[in-house]
Design a protein around this motif. Structure first.
Motif, PDB file in Angstrom:
ATOM      1  N   ASP A 261      -0.135 -12.648 -45.100  1.00  0.00           N
ATOM      2  CA  ASP A 261      -1.507 -12.539 -45.604  1.00  0.00           C
ATOM      3  C   ASP A 261      -1.710 -11.105 -46.065  1.00  0.00           C
ATOM      4  N   GLY A 262      -1.541 -10.879 -47.367  1.00  0.00           N
ATOM      5  CA  GLY A 262      -1.613  -9.502 -47.866  1.00  0.00           C
ATOM      6  C   GLY A 262      -0.425  -8.712 -47.352  1.00  0.00           C
ATOM      7  N   ASN A 263      -0.702  -7.639 -46.637  1.00  0.00           N
ATOM      8  CA  ASN A 263       0.367  -6.816 -46.076  1.00  0.00           C
ATOM      9  C   ASN A 263       0.622  -7.117 -44.602  1.00  0.00           C
ATOM     10  N   ASP A 264      -0.129  -8.055 -44.024  1.00  0.00           N
ATOM     11  CA  ASP A 264       0.056  -8.434 -42.625  1.00  0.00           C
ATOM     12  C   ASP A 264       0.917  -9.681 -42.517  1.00  0.00           C
ATOM     13  N   LEU A 265       1.634  -9.783 -41.399  1.00  0.00           N
ATOM     14  CA  LEU A 265       2.417 -10.967 -41.081  1.00  0.00           C
ATOM     15  C   LEU A 265       1.858 -11.608 -39.817  1.00  0.00           C
ATOM     16  N   TYR A 266       1.849 -12.929 -39.778  1.00  0.00           N
ATOM     17  CA  TYR A 266       1.372 -13.672 -38.614  1.00  0.00           C
ATOM     18  C   TYR A 266       2.504 -14.557 -38.091  1.00  0.00           C
ATOM     19  N   CYS A 267       2.537 -14.720 -36.763  1.00  0.00           N
ATOM     20  CA  CYS A 267       3.473 -15.673 -36.172  1.00  0.00           C
ATOM     21  C   CYS A 267       2.885 -16.202 -34.872  1.00  0.00           C
ATOM     22  N   GLU A 268       3.298 -17.411 -34.506  1.00  0.00           N
ATOM     23  CA  GLU A 268       2.881 -18.008 -33.244  1.00  0.00           C
ATOM     24  C   GLU A 268       3.975 -17.802 -32.211  1.00  0.00           C
ATOM     25  N   VAL A 269       3.562 -17.398 -30.991  1.00  0.00           N
ATOM     26  CA  VAL A 269       4.518 -17.125 -29.928  1.00  0.00           C
ATOM     27  C   VAL A 269       4.214 -18.043 -28.744  1.00  0.00           C
ATOM     28  N   PRO A 270       5.048 -19.067 -28.484  1.00  0.00           N
ATOM     29  CA  PRO A 270       4.815 -19.916 -27.317  1.00  0.00           C
ATOM     30  C   PRO A 270       5.217 -19.194 -26.035  1.00  0.00           C
ATOM     31  N   ILE A 271       4.380 -19.307 -24.999  1.00  0.00           N
ATOM     32  CA  ILE A 271       4.700 -18.694 -23.704  1.00  0.00           C
ATOM     33  C   ILE A 271       4.497 -19.738 -22.612  1.00  0.00           C
ATOM     34  N   LYS A 310       4.517  -3.205 -38.342  1.00  0.00           N
ATOM     35  CA  LYS A 310       5.646  -4.137 -38.442  1.00  0.00           C
ATOM     36  C   LYS A 310       5.367  -5.249 -39.459  1.00  0.00           C
ATOM     37  N   GLY A 311       4.447  -4.970 -40.389  1.00  0.00           N
ATOM     38  CA  GLY A 311       4.157  -5.934 -41.448  1.00  0.00           C
ATOM     39  C   GLY A 311       4.910  -5.588 -42.715  1.00  0.00           C
ATOM     40  N   VAL A 312       4.206  -5.612 -43.832  1.00  0.00           N
ATOM     41  CA  VAL A 312       4.815  -5.417 -45.151  1.00  0.00           C
ATOM     42  C   VAL A 312       4.292  -4.135 -45.771  1.00  0.00           C
ATOM     43  N   LYS A 313       5.186  -3.357 -46.372  1.00  0.00           N
ATOM     44  CA  LYS A 313       4.778  -2.172 -47.113  1.00  0.00           C
ATOM     45  C   LYS A 313       4.213  -2.618 -48.456  1.00  0.00           C
ATOM     46  N   SER A 314       3.025  -2.137 -48.772  1.00  0.00           N
ATOM     47  CA  SER A 314       2.365  -2.549 -50.008  1.00  0.00           C
ATOM     48  C   SER A 314       3.151  -2.084 -51.221  1.00  0.00           C
ATOM     49  N   VAL A 315       3.223  -2.956 -52.228  1.00  0.00           N
ATOM     50  CA  VAL A 315       3.915  -2.606 -53.467  1.00  0.00           C
ATOM     51  C   VAL A 315       3.068  -1.657 -54.308  1.00  0.00           C
ATOM     52  N   ARG A 316       1.775  -1.562 -54.012  1.00  0.00           N
ATOM     53  CA  ARG A 316       0.866  -0.736 -54.812  1.00  0.00           C
ATOM     54  C   ARG A 316       0.436   0.549 -54.117  1.00  0.00           C
ATOM     55  N   SER A 317       0.833   0.751 -52.855  1.00  0.00           N
ATOM     56  CA  SER A 317       0.465   1.978 -52.142  1.00  0.00           C
ATOM     57  C   SER A 317       1.495   2.217 -51.047  1.00  0.00           C
ATOM     58  N   SER A 318       1.255   3.262 -50.262  1.00  0.00           N
ATOM     59  CA  SER A 318       2.186   3.599 -49.183  1.00  0.00           C
ATOM     60  C   SER A 318       1.807   2.925 -47.871  1.00  0.00           C
ATOM     61  N   GLY A 319       0.719   2.155 -47.867  1.00  0.00           N
ATOM     62  CA  GLY A 319       0.267   1.521 -46.638  1.00  0.00           C
ATOM     63  C   GLY A 319       1.202   0.418 -46.169  1.00  0.00           C
ATOM     64  N   VAL A 320       1.278   0.268 -44.838  1.00  0.00           N
ATOM     65  CA  VAL A 320       2.114  -0.763 -44.229  1.00  0.00           C
ATOM     66  C   VAL A 320       1.232  -1.640 -43.345  1.00  0.00           C
ATOM     67  N   GLY A 321       1.408  -2.953 -43.455  1.00  0.00           N
ATOM     68  CA  GLY A 321       0.618  -3.878 -42.666  1.00  0.00           C
ATOM     69  C   GLY A 321       1.133  -4.016 -41.235  1.00  0.00           C
ATOM     70  N   ASP A 322       0.532  -4.936 -40.488  1.00  0.00           N
ATOM     71  CA  ASP A 322       0.870  -5.150 -39.078  1.00  0.00           C
ATOM     72  C   ASP A 322       1.416  -6.557 -38.871  1.00  0.00           C
ATOM     73  N   LEU A 323       2.035  -6.742 -37.712  1.00  0.00           N
ATOM     74  CA  LEU A 323       2.454  -8.064 -37.269  1.00  0.00           C
ATOM     75  C   LEU A 323       1.453  -8.537 -36.226  1.00  0.00           C
ATOM     76  N   LEU A 324       0.886  -9.724 -36.444  1.00  0.00           N
ATOM     77  CA  LEU A 324      -0.081 -10.279 -35.502  1.00  0.00           C
ATOM     78  C   LEU A 324       0.514 -11.526 -34.864  1.00  0.00           C
ATOM     79  N   CYS A 325       0.650 -11.477 -33.543  1.00  0.00           N
ATOM     80  CA  CYS A 325       1.260 -12.569 -32.790  1.00  0.00           C
ATOM     81  C   CYS A 325       0.171 -13.368 -32.079  1.00  0.00           C
ATOM     82  N   ARG A 326       0.085 -14.646 -32.374  1.00  0.00           N
ATOM     83  CA  ARG A 326      -0.883 -15.531 -31.731  1.00  0.00           C
ATOM     84  C   ARG A 326      -0.180 -16.279 -30.610  1.00  0.00           C
ATOM     85  N   VAL A 327      -0.683 -16.096 -29.388  1.00  0.00           N
ATOM     86  CA  VAL A 327      -0.066 -16.700 -28.215  1.00  0.00           C
ATOM     87  C   VAL A 327      -0.511 -18.159 -28.066  1.00  0.00           C
ATOM     88  N   VAL A 328       0.443 -19.023 -27.801  1.00  0.00           N
ATOM     89  CA  VAL A 328       0.160 -20.435 -27.528  1.00  0.00           C
ATOM     90  C   VAL A 328       0.781 -20.785 -26.177  1.00  0.00           C
TER      91      VAL A 328
END
Length: 377
Positions: A261-271, A310-328
Motif C-alpha cells: 500500500d504505497g510505500n508500506d507493506l502489510y502481512c498477517e502473522v498467525p500466533i 522495512k517497507g519500500v523505498k519511494s521511487v519519487r523520494s528518499s522516504g522508506v515505508g514500514d512493514l505492518l504486521c497484523r497478528v491473528v
C-alpha cells in the motif's frame, strides 16, 4: 479555491487520446483568447485555466502523474504570470495558424512527414523486483525500412514517380468562393510521390515489421501503473518523420506474504494461543531479511505491529515505508483427549476469574443483558 479537474476544464473524458486533447485545447483557446476578448477578466482567467490543463494533459509524464496523484502530482504546472503572460501560449494568430495549418496542410506548404505512433509494452514484475529495481531485456515488434526497396516502397530497379495531381508538392489548392484552401493531396497523401510498381516484400509500404531487443532500467520502488518512457523507440515515422516513443507499463504480481500500500507493506502473522496470552518473540520475514517481533502478553487478534524502515523505498523520494504486521490468534485444532482436558480445566479457572481475565467478554455480556432487559426478552 480548489482547482477544477483538468479533464473537466478541457471537456474531455479521462481516456481521451492526445489528438482529442489537442483538438479540445485549440477550440477553447481560440474561443477565450484575450485577443478576441479584450478587457474581459473572466475570459482571461478561463484562458489561463485552459492552458494550465493543456500543459499537463498534453505531456505523457505529467498526465500520468496527474492521473495517479491529482493536482498534487503536478505541483509545478501552471506557473502563469500576469496579463499577457499565458505560459507560452502565443498570440491568437499563432493558435489560428496552428489550427488551420493542420486543416490546410503544413504551414510551409511542403511534403508532410508523420511522427510514428507511440507503443506500449506491459512488463510484469515480482514484488521483490519492483522494490529492488532491475535491468530487463524486452523484445518488441517494430517497423523498419524495407531493405529490399530502401524504404521507398517501389520495386527494386524502379523509383517512385512524381504525383501528377500535386506535381510533387504534396498539397493541392481548392477554390471555394472567395477562399483558396490548401489541403493534403488525396492521391499521394502528402508524399509528393506515387509508387507505380510496389515492392513485393513490403507491398509498397516501405516498412516491414521486425522484433528488436531493448534494455529497460527499472528504478527501485516502482509500482503497478508506473510507466517508463523510452524516447524514440516507438513506431518509425512515415516519410522520414520522427519515431514515436515506447511506454513500458509496470504491473506488479501478487505476493504470497506481503500486500503493498504505497510505500508500506502489510502481512498477517498467525500466533498461537499461548504466545498471545503469555507474550514472546516471533521471527518474521521482510524483503530485506528476518527481524524479531516482540509480542506483549495479552495480545488480541487484529493487533497491528509496525516495523519501521522495512517497507519500500519511494521511487519519487528518499522516504522508506514500514512493514505492518497484523497478528491473528490461531485457534488450536485436532486436539488430543489430554489437551481437551487441560483446556476444560483452564476454562473453569478462567470463569472463576470473571472480568479480570476476560474484560471484553464481560463487558459484551453486560451489554447484552441490558439490551434484553430493555426489550423485555
Amino acid at each position: 479555491m480548489s482547482k477544477r479537474d483538468y479533464y473537466e476544464v478541457l471537456g474531455v473524458q479521462r481516456n481521451a487520446s492526445e489528438a482529442d486533447i489537442k483538438k479540445a485545447y485549440r477550440r477553447l483557446a481560440m474561443k477565450y483568447h484575450p485577443d478576441r476578448n479584450p478587457n474581459d477578466k473572466d475570459s482571461e482567467q478561463r484562458f489561463k485555466e485552459i492552458n494550465e490543463a493543456n500543459e499537463v494533459l498534453s505531456d505523457p509524464k505529467k498526465r500520468s502523474a496527474y492521473d495517479q496523484f491529482g493536482h498534487a502530482g503536478v505541483g509545478g504546472a501552471g506557473g502563469f504570470g500576469g496579463p499577457g503572460d499565458f505560459g507560452g501560449a502565443g498570440s491568437f494568430s499563432d493558435i489560428f495558424g496552428d489550427v488551420f495549418g493542420d486543416i490546410f496542410g503544413a504551414r510551409g506548404g511542403g511534403r508532410r512527414s508523420n511522427r510514428g505512433a507511440d507503443l506500449r509494452y506491459d512488463l510484469a514484475l515480482t514484488l521483490e523486483e519492483a522494490v529492488a529495481g532491475k535491468d530487463v531485456k524486452i523484445r518488441i515488434p517494430t517497423l523498419v525500412d524495407c531493405q529490399f526497396c530502401g524504404g521507398s516502397g517501389a520495386k527494386p530497379g524502379t523509383k517512385p514517380k512524381t504525383c501528377p495531381t500535386c506535381s510533387g508538392s504534396g498539397q493541392v489548392r481548392m477554390q471555394q468562393g472567395f477562399f483558396s484552401i490548401q489541403q493534403t493531396c488525396p492521391q499521394c497523401r502528402g508524399t509528393g510521390q506515387i509508387v507505380v510498381e510496389p515492392c513485393t516484400h513490403c507491398h509498397g509500404a516501405g516498412r516491414v515489421e521486425e522484433r528488436k531487443t531493448l534494455s529497460v532500467k527499472v528504478p527501485a520502488g516502482v509500482d503497478t501503473g508506473d510507466r517508463i518512457r523510452l524516447a524514440g523507440e516507438g513506431e518509425r515515422g512515415e516519410q522520414g518523420g520522427p519515431a514515436g516513443d515506447l511506454y513500458v507499463q509496470i504491473a506488479v504480481k501478487d505476493h504470497p506474504i506481503f500486500t503493498r500500500d504505497g510505500n508500506d507493506l502489510y502481512c498477517e502473522v498467525p500466533i498461537g494461543f499461548a504466545t498471545a496470552a503469555l507474550g514472546g518473540e516471533l521471527e518474521v520475514p521482510t524483503l530485506h531479511g528476518k527481524v524479531m517481533l516482540k509480542i506483549p502478553h495479552g495480545t488480541q487478534t487484529g493487533k497491528l505491529f509496525r516495523v519501521r524502515g522495512k517497507g519500500v523505498k519511494s521511487v519519487r523520494s528518499s522516504g522508506v515505508g514500514d512493514l505492518l504486521c497484523r497478528v491473528v490468534v490461531e485457534t488450536p485444532v485436532n486436539l488430543t483427549d489430554r489437551q481437551k482436558e487441560l483446556l476444560q480445566e483452564f476454562d473453569e479457572t478462567m470463569l472463576a476469574g470473571g472480568e479480570r481475565h476476560s474484560p471484553n467478554s464481560s463487558s459484551w455480556l453486560d451489554g447484552v443483558k441490558t439490551f434484553f432487559e430493555k426489550m423485555g426478552f
